[in-house]
Scaffold this active site. Structure first.
Site, PDB file in Angstrom:
ATOM      1  N   GLY A 134       0.844  -1.320  -0.033  1.00 27.75           N
ATOM      2  CA  GLY A 134      -0.004   0.039   0.041  1.00 27.75           C
ATOM      3  C   GLY A 134       0.876   1.162  -0.098  1.00 27.75           C
ATOM      4  O   GLY A 134       2.026   1.182   0.407  1.00 27.75           O
ATOM      5  N   HIS A 163      -1.571   8.054   7.030  1.00 29.01           N
ATOM      6  CA  HIS A 163      -0.427   8.665   6.452  1.00 29.01           C
ATOM      7  C   HIS A 163      -1.078   9.974   5.659  1.00 29.01           C
ATOM      8  O   HIS A 163      -0.336  11.195   5.755  1.00 29.01           O
ATOM      9  CB  HIS A 163      -0.060   7.969   5.033  1.00 29.01           C
ATOM     10  N   HIS A 197      -3.025   1.979   8.364  1.00 32.82           N
ATOM     11  CA  HIS A 197      -1.813   2.072   8.252  1.00 32.82           C
ATOM     12  C   HIS A 197      -1.714   3.541   7.151  1.00 32.82           C
ATOM     13  O   HIS A 197      -1.178   4.519   7.201  1.00 32.82           O
ATOM     14  CB  HIS A 197      -0.990   1.402   7.987  1.00 32.82           C
ATOM     15  N   GLU A 198      -2.434   3.149   6.053  1.00 29.81           N
ATOM     16  CA  GLU A 198      -2.493   4.097   4.985  1.00 29.81           C
ATOM     17  C   GLU A 198      -3.373   5.461   5.182  1.00 29.81           C
ATOM     18  O   GLU A 198      -2.877   6.298   5.004  1.00 29.81           O
ATOM     19  CB  GLU A 198      -3.226   3.326   3.673  1.00 29.81           C
ATOM     20  N   CYS A 205       7.199   0.359   6.653  1.00 29.50           N
ATOM     21  CA  CYS A 205       6.611   1.299   6.009  1.00 29.50           C
ATOM     22  C   CYS A 205       7.665   1.585   5.141  1.00 29.50           C
ATOM     23  O   CYS A 205       9.045   1.585   5.314  1.00 29.50           O
ATOM     24  CB  CYS A 205       6.338   2.501   6.726  1.00 29.50           C
ATOM     25  N   LEU A 206       7.305   1.824   3.750  1.00 32.94           N
ATOM     26  CA  LEU A 206       8.513   2.224   2.822  1.00 32.94           C
ATOM     27  C   LEU A 206       8.958   3.584   3.155  1.00 32.94           C
ATOM     28  O   LEU A 206      10.371   3.925   2.709  1.00 32.94           O
ATOM     29  CB  LEU A 206       7.700   2.491   1.226  1.00 32.94           C
ATOM     30  N   GLN A 260       3.598   9.808   0.465  1.00 38.68           N
ATOM     31  CA  GLN A 260       4.865   9.176   0.478  1.00 38.68           C
ATOM     32  C   GLN A 260       5.779   9.574  -0.924  1.00 38.68           C
ATOM     33  O   GLN A 260       6.760   9.305  -1.118  1.00 38.68           O
ATOM     34  CB  GLN A 260       4.725   7.825   0.555  1.00 38.68           C
TER      35      GLN A 260
HETATM   36 NI    NI Z   1       3.426   3.459   5.421  1.00 39.13          NI
END
Ligand code: NI
Length: 188
Positions: free
Chosen positions: A49, A149, A145-146, A103-104, A54
């Site tokens: 995701g 963000h 989580h998304e 997380c990226l 991001q």
């Molecule tokens: Ni993340």
């Protein structure tokens, strides 16, 4: 197709609250290109995701896509591409569940996070149509989580940090000492 650079922990864009989009904006070439870029970037980085902040865009868009062909998370089922815009989350079952999240934007770290078990997400899809879905278990954690963000919140803000807790771990130590605990929420 364009792979974007992913913002990492410390970049202010990750801490900004995103703005909603109008229907006309959603259907614009710029936003349609952003949605495609999110897909390309997520695939390149191996995520499940990704949210617009991001990739340095402070708008209320995120996508989730995992399972199926890549099969990286065979125990977690799969979720076909879901683009959610202007999303709002409602908790349906506040009983909490715990997963190790990654997380990226926080590369190299894993954190143990507790979140409500079942939620409803009301959102607009990539055509601007209103939609709603119910998610539970692993999928509920990925959505939350998304959506975090989009409000400038990162999983590290929600890790259990009391003294003595093993809430935060480098990926290598996570694999060595904590993977057996199960419940890996992947990189998103
Ligand atoms: Ni993340």
């Amino acid at each position: 197709m364009a792979i974007r650079k992913v913002a990492r922990l410390g970049h202010p864009v990750l801490r900004q609250k995103t703005r909603d989009l109008s229907g006309d904006e959603i259907r614009s070439p710029e936003i349609q290109r952003l949605i495609q870029d999110l897909r390309d970037t997520q695939a390149e980085y191996g995520g499940i995701g990704i949210a617009a902040p991001q990739v340095h865009e402070s708008v209320r868009i995120a996508i989730i896509e995992f399972g199926g062909e890549n099969g990286r998370y065979p125990d977690m089922g799969s979720q076909p591409l879901t683009v959610f815009i202007n999303a709002k989350v409602s908790v349906l079952d506040s009983q909490e569940q715990t997963y190790w999240e990654g997380c990226l934007s926080v590369p190299g770290l894993r954190g143990k996070v507790s979140r409500p078990h079942q939620i409803r997400v009301d959102y607009l899809d990539e055509t601007g149509a209103a939609r709603s879905l119910v998610a539970e278990g692993f999928l509920a954690t990925v959505f939350q989580h998304e959506l975090d963000h989009l409000d400038g919140v990162l999983f590290v803000d929600r890790v259990e940090t009391r003294p003595g807790a093993t809430g935060l771990s480098f990926t290598e130590e996570y694999q060595r000492f904590h993977l057996a605990e199960g419940q890996d929420a992947g990189q998103d």
